[in-house]
Design a protein around this motif. Structure first.
Motif, PDB file in Angstrom:
ATOM      1  N   GLU A  16      35.618  16.836  26.488  1.00  0.00           N
ATOM      2  CA  GLU A  16      35.936  16.806  25.069  1.00  0.00           C
ATOM      3  C   GLU A  16      34.965  17.681  24.270  1.00  0.00           C
ATOM      4  O   GLU A  16      33.813  17.863  24.667  1.00  0.00           O
ATOM      5  N   TRP A  29      43.871   9.527  23.780  1.00  0.00           N
ATOM      6  CA  TRP A  29      42.532   9.435  23.207  1.00  0.00           C
ATOM      7  C   TRP A  29      42.215   7.966  22.947  1.00  0.00           C
ATOM      8  O   TRP A  29      43.060   7.202  22.453  1.00  0.00           O
ATOM      9  N   LEU A  48      39.533  17.502  17.534  1.00  0.00           N
ATOM     10  CA  LEU A  48      38.966  17.295  18.864  1.00  0.00           C
ATOM     11  C   LEU A  48      39.831  17.973  19.912  1.00  0.00           C
ATOM     12  O   LEU A  48      41.062  17.951  19.817  1.00  0.00           O
ATOM     13  N   CYS A  90      40.386  18.515  24.238  1.00  0.00           N
ATOM     14  CA  CYS A  90      40.129  18.006  25.583  1.00  0.00           C
ATOM     15  C   CYS A  90      40.604  19.069  26.557  1.00  0.00           C
ATOM     16  O   CYS A  90      41.806  19.383  26.600  1.00  0.00           O
ATOM     17  N   CYS A 130      38.795  11.340  25.872  1.00  0.00           N
ATOM     18  CA  CYS A 130      40.084  11.808  26.364  1.00  0.00           C
ATOM     19  C   CYS A 130      40.338  11.164  27.724  1.00  0.00           C
ATOM     20  O   CYS A 130      39.389  10.972  28.506  1.00  0.00           O
TER      21      CYS A 130
END
Length: 123
Positions: free
Chosen positions: A6, A36, A20, A22, A96
């Motif tokens: 992440e 998530w 965010l 991943c 993640c």
């Protein structure tokens, strides 16, 4: 085994946004539901959002519905969580996960987990 990393966490003021990401490696995530989760200090890890393997279906915790958006790019082997209108109560480590499922009562992951990224929302 899929490795997940992440990125994108940080410090933001209430009302702000963060994105965010991943990144998966080791094998393709194209056949997995992805999701998530987050864990605040002193609290249990909780579900935030999930997306089906095709990206055609998404699910959200009530606390983030309308503010967060999960998406994926199977060609790039990535999953993204766009977080808008952030609140101090969104402060947590965000994880993640792969192979995310629901038993009708709760969401959980049976695959890999990332190491997490810290999100801090100041009031």
């Amino acid at each position: 085994q899929v490795q997940l990393v992440e990125s994108g966490g940080g410090l933001v003021q209430a009302g702000g946004s963060l994105r965010l990401s991943c990144a998966a490696s080791g094998r393709t995530i194209g056949s997995y539901n992805m999701g998530w989760f987050r864990q605040a200090p002193g609290k249990e890890r909780e579900f935030v959002a999930a997306i089906s393997w095709s990206g055609g279906s998404t699910w959200y915790a009530d606390s983030v519905k309308g503010r967060f958006t999960i998406s994926r790019d199977n060609a790039r082997n990535t999953v993204t969580l766009q977080m808008n209108s952030l609140k101090p109560e969104d402060t947590a480590v965000y994880y993640c996960a792969s192979k995310v499922e629901s038993n009708g009562r709760k969401w959980y992951a049976t695959g890999s987990w990332g190491q997490g990224t810290q999100v801090t929302v100041s009031s």
